[in-house]
Scaffold this motif. Structure first.
Motif, mmCIF file in Angstrom:
data_model
loop_
_atom_site.group_PDB
_atom_site.id
_atom_site.type_symbol
_atom_site.label_atom_id
_atom_site.label_comp_id
_atom_site.label_asym_id
_atom_site.label_seq_id
_atom_site.Cartn_x
_atom_site.Cartn_y
_atom_site.Cartn_z
ATOM 1 N N TYR A 29 0.853 -1.190 0.000
ATOM 2 C CA TYR A 29 0.000 0.000 0.000
ATOM 3 C C TYR A 29 0.890 1.241 0.000
ATOM 4 O O TYR A 29 1.799 1.355 0.829
ATOM 5 N N CYS A 31 0.735 5.577 -0.184
ATOM 6 C CA CYS A 31 -0.110 6.766 -0.164
ATOM 7 C C CYS A 31 0.059 7.527 -1.476
ATOM 8 O O CYS A 31 1.164 7.939 -1.831
ATOM 9 N N CYS A 226 -6.686 5.789 4.444
ATOM 10 C CA CYS A 226 -5.621 4.811 4.205
ATOM 11 C C CYS A 226 -5.795 3.574 5.092
ATOM 12 O O CYS A 226 -5.586 2.457 4.645
ATOM 13 N N HIS A 251 0.797 11.737 9.230
ATOM 14 C CA HIS A 251 -0.115 10.840 8.511
ATOM 15 C C HIS A 251 0.081 9.359 8.858
ATOM 16 O O HIS A 251 -0.857 8.678 9.263
ATOM 17 N N HIS A 252 1.296 8.853 8.688
ATOM 18 C CA HIS A 252 1.499 7.417 8.922
ATOM 19 C C HIS A 252 1.418 7.056 10.405
ATOM 20 O O HIS A 252 0.980 5.970 10.776
ATOM 21 N N GLU A 255 -2.154 6.652 11.007
ATOM 22 C CA GLU A 255 -2.636 5.381 10.451
ATOM 23 C C GLU A 255 -2.331 4.228 11.399
ATOM 24 O O GLU A 255 -3.173 3.356 11.638
HETATM 25 ZN ZN ZN Z 1 -1.973 7.455 3.385
#
Ligand code: ZN
Length: 490
Positions: A29, A31, A226, A251-252, A255
């Motif tokens: 995966y 982004c 995500c 962001h990560h 997640e």
């Molecule tokens: Zn992402």
């Protein structure tokens, strides 16, 4: 024996042997872009880095499902929590459907990627097409107690989560650092703490991109898509999660927190991050006047550019650096890449001209093993290219007779070079492609050159020079040799 891929895992901060969870399948995966604005130089590096990994894993025999999302809702640069979505705003001001805006930029992005010879991922899910999955994910986080509802919005409760998990595990921070670093952006926020982030945002009356939910008519926070889409398409545990280093925090990190809260564990086994591109040593940014779109780069129309750079020059430039090192963009560096690529393509062409011999002084297996060893060392494309350059010298020696190879070895060499240069590095011989007509042109050029030979034999220098100059003017370079001449399309 084949070299085993060693991949640097940002999470463990070391190189680890790559062992897929469910071989030969690999779930990856990455982004993808926020489809607002033209694709720019900053898009090229992550796209090419993970294209390289995608191509390499496939060439090694893995069955890769590569998911790269399209962010078309709920994301305002790096802060999903505040203000109106940019796509929604443009749509409202120009009386367009938001999907019209998103579609336009998605197409621009895809076309630029195709020019860079970046392969399409296996699935390209849109955030706006996965609202139900995101709502379900948010419900799970609420059940775990790591989120709270406030005035129709839902926020992730970082402090509650951090009591059981480590918020900051990926970027190597702890909550105290994060508290000091986070400014309160909006005094009237519904959040309990500045570092809490939105999972669901209640839409203001003018916000046209909105969906019903148990909490309000609104839209999901950016980080949510995500977690929801990677779980949907790759399962609760998958192999590789990638993206640019700039996405590592928040962001990560968010997640990981969302997945750990809802699923009880982080989803990705290896976190892979590419480093950024700087321009003449500075970060790229609209306010700095050094924001270069890919179209400007390919056409040479930005004031910072001394010339146009072809898509393959850009790709080669990016591959010539290891993905985790910084890469500084400058006209000199791009021109050097252009020359290097040309030298490599000419070397491959020379290999095609080599005549078979009775015995071989060159080994295709050795070339293959050296490329493999370089690439297996955390995708060191720079080292692969330098091995290929060693062989360019050898290919030229094959043509000139200082080295020799049997017909069988020559065929193997060609296959190995094509595998590494075209299939795995994803380069393309642009000149051969654009001069697709070379075969049609050849007889005409040959005819002119034989007339020139005759003129030379007659000591008619004026005619001889004129033919050479006219050919040069239309982009055909003539190189005189002792026993005649060679020519190529520039
Ligand atoms: Zn992402």
């Amino acid at each position: 024996m084949k070299a085993k891929l060693q991949l640097y895992n940002t999470l463990s901060r070391k190189k680890e042997e790559f062992e897929p969870i469910n071989p030969p399948r690999v779930g990856m995966y990455v982004c993808g872009p926020t489809v607002y604005g033209d694709p720019h130089l900053g898009h090229a590096r992550p796209a090419i880095t993970f294209d390289l990994l995608f191509r390499y894993l496939k060439a090694e025999g893995y069955k890769v499902r590569y998911v790269r999302n399209i962010t078309d809702v709920g994301h305002l640069e790096h802060d999903a929590d505040e203000g109106e979505d940019k796509i929604a705003k443009k749509a409202r001001l120009e009386q367009l459907e938001p999907m019209e805006v998103a579609h336009y930029y998605t197409e621009r992005y895809r076309s630029a990627m195709a020019q860079l010879n970046v392969q399409s991922p296996s699935i390209e899910p849109h955030a706006s097409g996965h609202i139900i999955e995101q709502i379900e994910f948010i419900k799970k986080i609420l059940e775990s107690g790591d989120a709270y509802e406030s005035n129709g919005s839902v926020y992730f409760d970082v402090e509650h989560y951090n009591a059981r998990h480590h918020y900051g595990v990926l970027s190597g921070r702890n909550l105290d650092d994060i508290v000091t670093d986070t400014r309160e952006l909006d005094g009237q926020s519904d959040k309990r703490h500045s570092y809490d982030f939105a999972l669901w945002k209640k839409a203001s009356p003018e916000h046209i991109m909105r969906w019903p939910s148990p909490w309000s008519d609104g839209f999901p926070g950016w980080h949510m898509e995500c977690s929801a889409m990677s779980t949907k398409y790759l399962g609760e545990r998958f192999d590789i999660h990638g993206g640019g280093m700039d996405l590592m925090f928040p962001h990560h990190e968010c997640e990981i927190a969302q997945s750990s809260s809802a699923l009880g564990h982080d989803s990705a086994k290896y976190w892979v991050h590419n480093n950024m591109i700087t321009i003449n040593g500075r970060k790229m940014g609209k306010s700095l006047g050094n924001f270069i779109t890919l179209e400007e780069l390919f056409n040479g129309t930005h004031p910072l550019l001394e010339q146009a750079y072809s898509p393959m020059t850009v790709r080669f430039f990016i591959l010539q650096a290891h993905y985790r090192s910084t890469l500084d963009f400058s006209n000199d560096a791009l021109k050097a890449a252009e020359k290097g690529l040309d030298r490599l393509m000419k070397g491959i062409e020379a290999l095609g001209k080599a005549k078979p011999a009775d015995k071989s002084t060159v080994s295709a297996d050795e070339l293959d093993a050296r490329c493999e060893e370089a690439m297996a060392d955390d995708l060191n494309s720079a080292a692969v290219i330098s091995v290929l350059f060693d062989y360019v010298r050898i290919f030229n020696q094959l043509v000139e007779g200082q080295q020799s190879a049997t017909a069988e070895e020559l065929a193997k060499l060609k296959a190995v070079v094509e595998r590494w240069a075209f299939e795995i590095l994803g380069l393309r011989d642009e000149k051969a492609a654009s001069a697709g007509g070379k075969d049609m042109v050849s007889p005409l050029v040959e005819m002119l050159l034989s007339m020139r030979m005759k003129a030379k034999a007659d000591k008619d220098w004026a005619t001889s020079d004129r033919i050479r100059d006219e050919l040069t003017a239309i982009g055909i370079r003539v190189k005189d040799r002792k026993d005649g001449c060679d020519w190529e399309i520039e």
